[in-house]
Design an enzyme around this catalytic site. Structure first.
Site, PDB file in Angstrom:
ATOM      1  N   TYR A  34       4.217  -9.112 -11.147  1.00 15.06           N
ATOM      2  CA  TYR A  34       4.176  -7.974 -10.344  1.00 15.06           C
ATOM      3  C   TYR A  34       3.455  -6.974 -11.527  1.00 15.06           C
ATOM      4  O   TYR A  34       4.071  -6.788 -12.449  1.00 15.06           O
ATOM      5  CB  TYR A  34       5.297  -7.555  -9.977  1.00 15.06           C
ATOM      6  CG  TYR A  34       5.308  -6.323  -9.156  1.00 15.06           C
ATOM      7  CD1 TYR A  34       4.658  -6.178  -7.957  1.00 15.06           C
ATOM      8  CD2 TYR A  34       6.041  -5.181  -9.807  1.00 15.06           C
ATOM      9  CE1 TYR A  34       4.651  -4.924  -7.281  1.00 15.06           C
ATOM     10  CE2 TYR A  34       5.760  -3.749  -9.020  1.00 15.06           C
ATOM     11  CZ  TYR A  34       5.129  -3.903  -7.964  1.00 15.06           C
ATOM     12  OH  TYR A  34       4.970  -2.318  -7.249  1.00 15.06           O
ATOM     13  N   ASP A  81       1.073  -6.645 -19.606  1.00 19.59           N
ATOM     14  CA  ASP A  81       1.969  -5.999 -18.794  1.00 19.59           C
ATOM     15  C   ASP A  81       3.278  -5.729 -19.424  1.00 19.59           C
ATOM     16  O   ASP A  81       4.081  -6.771 -18.765  1.00 19.59           O
ATOM     17  CB  ASP A  81       1.656  -6.132 -17.403  1.00 19.59           C
ATOM     18  CG  ASP A  81       2.437  -5.067 -16.634  1.00 19.59           C
ATOM     19  OD1 ASP A  81       3.216  -4.241 -17.137  1.00 19.59           O
ATOM     20  OD2 ASP A  81       2.471  -5.422 -15.322  1.00 19.59           O
ATOM     21  N   LYS A 117       8.045   2.584 -17.568  1.00 17.19           N
ATOM     22  CA  LYS A 117       9.823   2.413 -17.296  1.00 17.19           C
ATOM     23  C   LYS A 117      10.341   2.877 -18.668  1.00 17.19           C
ATOM     24  O   LYS A 117      10.737   4.157 -18.649  1.00 17.19           O
ATOM     25  CB  LYS A 117      10.281   0.931 -17.215  1.00 17.19           C
ATOM     26  CG  LYS A 117       9.570   0.509 -15.659  1.00 17.19           C
ATOM     27  CD  LYS A 117      10.293  -0.869 -15.069  1.00 17.19           C
ATOM     28  CE  LYS A 117       9.834  -1.048 -13.778  1.00 17.19           C
ATOM     29  NZ  LYS A 117       8.929  -2.017 -13.341  1.00 17.19           N
TER      30      LYS A 117
HETATM   31  C1  LIG Z   1       7.589  -1.941 -12.572  1.00 20.26           C
HETATM   32  C2  LIG Z   1       6.516  -2.583 -12.951  1.00 20.26           C
HETATM   33  C3  LIG Z   1       5.217  -2.039 -12.647  1.00 20.26           C
HETATM   34  C4  LIG Z   1       4.942  -0.869 -11.948  1.00 20.26           C
HETATM   35  O1  LIG Z   1       5.397   0.322 -12.365  1.00 20.26           O
HETATM   36  P1  LIG Z   1       5.633   1.455 -11.432  1.00 20.26           P
HETATM   37  O2  LIG Z   1       6.175   2.618 -12.610  1.00 20.26           O
HETATM   38  O3  LIG Z   1       6.843   1.046 -10.479  1.00 20.26           O
HETATM   39  O4  LIG Z   1       4.522   1.797 -10.819  1.00 20.26           O
HETATM   40  C5  LIG Z   1       4.151  -2.809 -13.317  1.00 20.26           C
HETATM   41  N1  LIG Z   1       4.253  -4.049 -13.959  1.00 20.26           N
HETATM   42  C6  LIG Z   1       5.544  -4.285 -14.174  1.00 20.26           C
HETATM   43  C7  LIG Z   1       5.780  -5.438 -15.055  1.00 20.26           C
HETATM   44  C8  LIG Z   1       6.613  -3.855 -13.656  1.00 20.26           C
HETATM   45  O5  LIG Z   1       7.804  -4.409 -13.901  1.00 20.26           O
END
Ligand SMILES: *Cc1c(COP(=O)(O)O)cnc(C)c1O
Length: 429
Positions: free
Chosen positions: A146, A241, A269
């Site tokens: 994701y 990511d 995060k």
């Molecule tokens: C949470 C998450 C996102 C998206 O971040 P948001 O601040 O919710 O937009 C993207 N990549 C990864 C791996 C994530 O865990």
């Protein structure tokens, strides 16, 4: 709490009238475990206090950010100090420089960095940048990874077995999704085949180097090295990511653990200390394609927000002060061992992939290595397990396909109590 304060059931009824599904982010609605969500009135350390006055040991940690537990005094103090100076300036501010210097000190692969306000913005911008840099359109992503909810990336994003290039969401044009090639994770042969089938067309390969969004799935030994070598050979930008894993599994994320140098890294995060922050950065040669230096446009009214950066800077400084990684790993191993022992006694198949402060419990006969094997887990059983834990005062992710998160605040009493509750819940299944 005053006796007239609304309880969760009343709040949820009111919320459902005005907010779609009653929530501002879908997984909070408990759809995959059944039942209605509780509302949280306050949070401190490892504990959530619900609108109903219950105290829960929290293994969601606001989906990753709260690595020092909720409402840490040092982060609170940093936000309070920043608040005195103003909440947003719309000009460059000193904390942006401090944060950029901190990020490059944690992530040696990052030479230049741009701040934004969410992980979604970070990945969306990194993809655009990779396309602008290479002059190519297609990207490769992996089933179960994701990367936020932007159009190009909402394909096979951790929910449902989907085939090549089909959007996960209504409203994503099929033409956009066709630019996204989706592959199984941990499968070097599939990656080679995708490059062979799309010669000179792949702008970027984006992945969670250890998946956290279809449950926790680490990369197989050697896999990330193969991805790095292949992207380098093919001239595609490699985007890690690390929105979830960055600062969490090691100071410098999975790339530090595995000794890989990606071209671009996305962060979020933890970097916001509980406030909305994202960032993306990497090789200067690529980053310099961003406006105002280059032709790739990216912007944000609240990017580099002083309040959010104050929280994030305090959080990162605490990581260096506390050096928590070995301690967090011990907590993760303790909880997974308690669950695995209980499952063995009960005769239930359970997989417990874990690294540091991230892990998942999959009710599954076989090791979980990608989205297909994750989806073979018993989600119904997980739902019963979830509610048994919640009844016992332990809140874990409300889905069979999410990672658990630990914080330093779980040390001691919280982890011991949680191990008991988890073991009891498994015995009762
Ligand atoms: C949470 C998450 C996102 C998206 O971040 P948001 O601040 O919710 O937009 C993207 N990549 C990864 C791996 C994530 O865990």
């Amino acid at each position: 709490m005053s006796s007239s304060a609304p309880v969760s059931s009343e709040l949820f009824a009111r919320a459902q009238r005005l907010i779609p599904g009653g929530v501002n982010s879908p997984v909070r609605a408990f759809r995959s475990v059944g039942g209605a969500p509780f509302f949280t009135r306050s949070a401190r350390g490892a504990t959530l206090t619900t609108a109903d006055g219950r105290e829960l040991i929290d293994f969601v940690c606001t989906w990753g950010p709260a690595i020092h537990g909720h409402n840490h005094p040092a982060i609170k103090a940093a936000i309070a100090a920043a608040l005195e100076e103003g909440t947003s300036f719309g000009t460059p501010n000193p904390r942006e420089v401090e944060m950029a210097e901190l990020i490059v000190s944690f992530f040696p692969s990052i030479q230049k960095v741009r701040m934004c306000s969410s992980g979604t913005e970070a990945t969306m911008s990194a993809i655009r940048l990779a396309r602008g840099f290479t002059g190519r359109d297609k990207i490769i992503k992996f089933a179960g990874c994701y990367h936020g909810h932007s159009d190009a990336l909402l394909v096979s994003a951790g929910s449902g077995a989907l085939t090549h290039g089909h959007p996960d969401s209504a409203g994503v044009p099929a033409a956009f999704a066709r630019e996204t090639v989706v592959l199984p994770f941990n499968d070097p042969v599939a990656l080679d085949a995708a490059f062979a089938a799309n010669p000179g067309q792949i702008a970027a390969v984006i992945l969670e180097p250890y998946i956290g969004n279809v449950g926790f799935i680490p990369a197989a030994p050697g896999y990330l090295k193969h991805v790095r070598a292949t992207t380098a050979r093919e001239g595609a930008v490699l985007i890690f990511d690390e929105v979830m894993t960055g600062f969490r599994l090691a100071r410098g994320g999975v790339q530090e653990l595995e000794g890989i140098v990606p071209d671009l890294t996305c962060l979020g995060k933890i970097i916001g200390g509980g406030l909305p922050v994202g960032a993306f950065g990497g090789r200067a040669e690529i980053m310099d394609k961003l406006a105002p230096l280059g032709p790739v446009y990216q912007a944000g009214t609240l990017s580099g927000n002083p309040l959010a950066l104050a929280a994030g800077i305090a959080q990162l400084r605490l990581l260096d002060e506390l050096q928590p990684y070995a301690r967090l790993d011990a907590l993760g191993r303790q909880l997974c061992a308690a669950a695995a022992n209980a499952a063995r006694v009960k005769g239930l198949p359970l997989q417990t992939p874990q690294k540091g402060s991230m892990f998942s419990l999959f009710f599954n006969e076989n090791p979980v290595v990608d989205m297909a094997t994750a989806l073979a887990s018993d989600a119904k059983l997980f739902g019963r397990f979830f509610h048994a834990c919640l009844d016992g005062g332990v809140y874990l992710p409300p889905s069979a396909y999410e990672a658990w998160f630990l914080s330093t605040a779980h040390e001691g009493d919280a982890i011991d109590r949680a191990c008991e509750v988890v073991a009891k819940a498994i015995h009762a299944l």
